[in-house]
Design a protein around this motif. Structure first.
Motif, mmCIF file in Angstrom:
data_model
loop_
_atom_site.group_PDB
_atom_site.id
_atom_site.type_symbol
_atom_site.label_atom_id
_atom_site.label_comp_id
_atom_site.label_asym_id
_atom_site.label_seq_id
_atom_site.Cartn_x
_atom_site.Cartn_y
_atom_site.Cartn_z
ATOM 1 N N UNK A 144 0.845 -1.206 0.000
ATOM 2 C CA UNK A 144 0.000 0.000 0.000
ATOM 3 C C UNK A 144 0.872 1.245 0.000
ATOM 4 N N UNK A 145 1.889 1.253 0.841
ATOM 5 C CA UNK A 145 2.775 2.407 0.940
ATOM 6 C C UNK A 145 3.499 2.652 -0.374
ATOM 7 N N UNK A 146 4.009 1.588 -0.976
ATOM 8 C CA UNK A 146 4.747 1.724 -2.238
ATOM 9 C C UNK A 146 3.843 2.219 -3.360
ATOM 10 N N UNK A 147 2.677 1.590 -3.526
ATOM 11 C CA UNK A 147 1.768 1.964 -4.606
ATOM 12 C C UNK A 147 1.335 3.421 -4.479
ATOM 13 N N UNK A 148 0.922 3.819 -3.276
ATOM 14 C CA UNK A 148 0.452 5.189 -3.068
ATOM 15 C C UNK A 148 1.575 6.190 -3.272
ATOM 16 N N UNK A 149 2.789 5.838 -2.858
ATOM 17 C CA UNK A 149 3.923 6.743 -3.001
ATOM 18 C C UNK A 149 4.274 6.957 -4.470
ATOM 19 N N UNK A 199 20.328 4.426 -12.012
ATOM 20 C CA UNK A 199 20.761 5.646 -11.342
ATOM 21 C C UNK A 199 19.561 6.389 -10.764
ATOM 22 N N UNK A 200 18.473 6.403 -11.518
ATOM 23 C CA UNK A 200 17.260 7.041 -11.009
ATOM 24 C C UNK A 200 16.733 6.297 -9.783
ATOM 25 N N UNK A 251 8.949 9.819 -18.494
ATOM 26 C CA UNK A 251 7.964 9.370 -17.518
ATOM 27 C C UNK A 251 8.029 7.864 -17.289
ATOM 28 N N UNK A 252 8.315 7.098 -18.341
ATOM 29 C CA UNK A 252 8.432 5.649 -18.172
ATOM 30 C C UNK A 252 9.575 5.282 -17.248
ATOM 31 N N UNK A 253 10.722 5.938 -17.443
ATOM 32 C CA UNK A 253 11.880 5.697 -16.573
ATOM 33 C C UNK A 253 11.576 6.110 -15.141
ATOM 34 N N UNK A 254 10.842 7.212 -15.001
ATOM 35 C CA UNK A 254 10.480 7.689 -13.663
ATOM 36 C C UNK A 254 9.606 6.677 -12.938
ATOM 37 N N UNK A 255 8.620 6.117 -13.626
ATOM 38 C CA UNK A 255 7.711 5.151 -12.994
ATOM 39 C C UNK A 255 8.472 3.890 -12.582
ATOM 40 N N UNK A 287 9.119 2.826 -8.698
ATOM 41 C CA UNK A 287 8.601 1.542 -8.226
ATOM 42 C C UNK A 287 9.710 0.707 -7.606
ATOM 43 N N UNK A 288 10.872 0.667 -8.255
ATOM 44 C CA UNK A 288 11.999 -0.086 -7.712
ATOM 45 C C UNK A 288 12.471 0.522 -6.389
ATOM 46 N N UNK A 289 12.713 1.822 -6.409
ATOM 47 C CA UNK A 289 13.268 2.483 -5.228
ATOM 48 C C UNK A 289 12.350 2.442 -4.024
ATOM 49 N N UNK A 290 11.068 2.753 -4.224
ATOM 50 C CA UNK A 290 10.141 2.760 -3.098
ATOM 51 C C UNK A 290 9.861 1.350 -2.602
ATOM 52 N N UNK A 291 9.874 0.372 -3.516
ATOM 53 C CA UNK A 291 9.700 -1.028 -3.088
ATOM 54 C C UNK A 291 10.860 -1.464 -2.208
ATOM 55 N N UNK A 292 12.076 -1.108 -2.616
ATOM 56 C CA UNK A 292 13.246 -1.457 -1.808
ATOM 57 C C UNK A 292 13.122 -0.883 -0.410
#
Length: 210
Positions: free
Chosen positions: A83-88, A127-128, A152-156, A160-165
């Motif tokens: 929930x935290x990752x998706x919302x973030x 890097x992002x 925008x694709x790279x940002x998403x 997703x990777x960073x916040x999931x980690x």
């Protein structure tokens, strides 16, 4: 005083009233208010909203609520992390859009060449992702990414990777170690994420140039 006289009762120190938080301490008051949702029936909704708005403007990181929720129901550690990752990430897209509006304004003051001088770094998802992990608060990353024109694709993907980690990492620590790890996370969260982000950047650069 005779032995039969009643002795005065002194309340234990632990029952002494705690010092009230000053009205000017907005950050602390927001922190305490956020924690009041830990035992609410709207806890998951609150976690979603705090995670979403933190990526745009809210000053308190969402793990402040994620931690007590996970400690209370450790079997739902992955649900709260999800929930935290998706919302973030969703809120990050709004911050990204806001940064893009600033970009449009900046093109009236600076050349596109100057604004895109760091494009070679903003095209690399890893890097992002390291930036997502290392930059706090997250809203600085989301708005800056929109401002410099990150795809925008790279940002998403990177978000997703960073916040999931981050959030699944917190969930894993809480699931494994329980309450004792809470103090460690609270105390060293920023330092650990910065170090981990720098480590990823170092690995990416080493892979590119070695």
């Amino acid at each position: 005083m005779t032995s039969g006289s009643p002795q005065p009762v002194v309340p234990p120190a632990s029952t002494a009233p705690s010092r009230a938080v000053p009205k000017w301490a907005i950050h602390r008051r927001l922190y305490d208010w956020m924690l009041t949702f830990a035992h609410s029936k709207y806890a998951t909704l609150a976690l979603f909203l705090f995670s979403f708005t933190e990526a745009i403007f809210f000053p308190i990181p969402p793990f402040v609520l994620q931690i007590p929720l996970t400690l209370e129901r450790r079997s739902r550690a992955w649900w709260y992390a999800g929930v935290t990752t998706f919302a973030s990430v969703l809120g990050g897209l709004v911050g990204f859009w806001i940064g893009g509006r600033f970009h449009s304004f900046a093109t009236k003051l600076f050349s596109e060449t100057a604004l895109h001088a760091i494009d070679k770094y903003t095209q690399d998802v890893w890097l992002l992702s390291a930036g997502v992990i290392a930059v706090h608060p997250f809203k600085l990353f989301t708005i800056a990414a929109g401002f410099v024109g990150v795809p925008v694709g790279s940002f998403i993907i990177a978000s997703t990777i960073g916040r999931s980690v981050l959030f699944f990492g917190i969930g894993l620590l809480l699931w494994l170690f329980g309450p004792p790890i809470r103090v460690f996370i609270d105390r060293y969260f920023n330092l650990l994420t910065i170090l981990f982000g720098v480590l990823i950047i170092g690995l990416v650069l080493a892979a590119k140039f070695l």
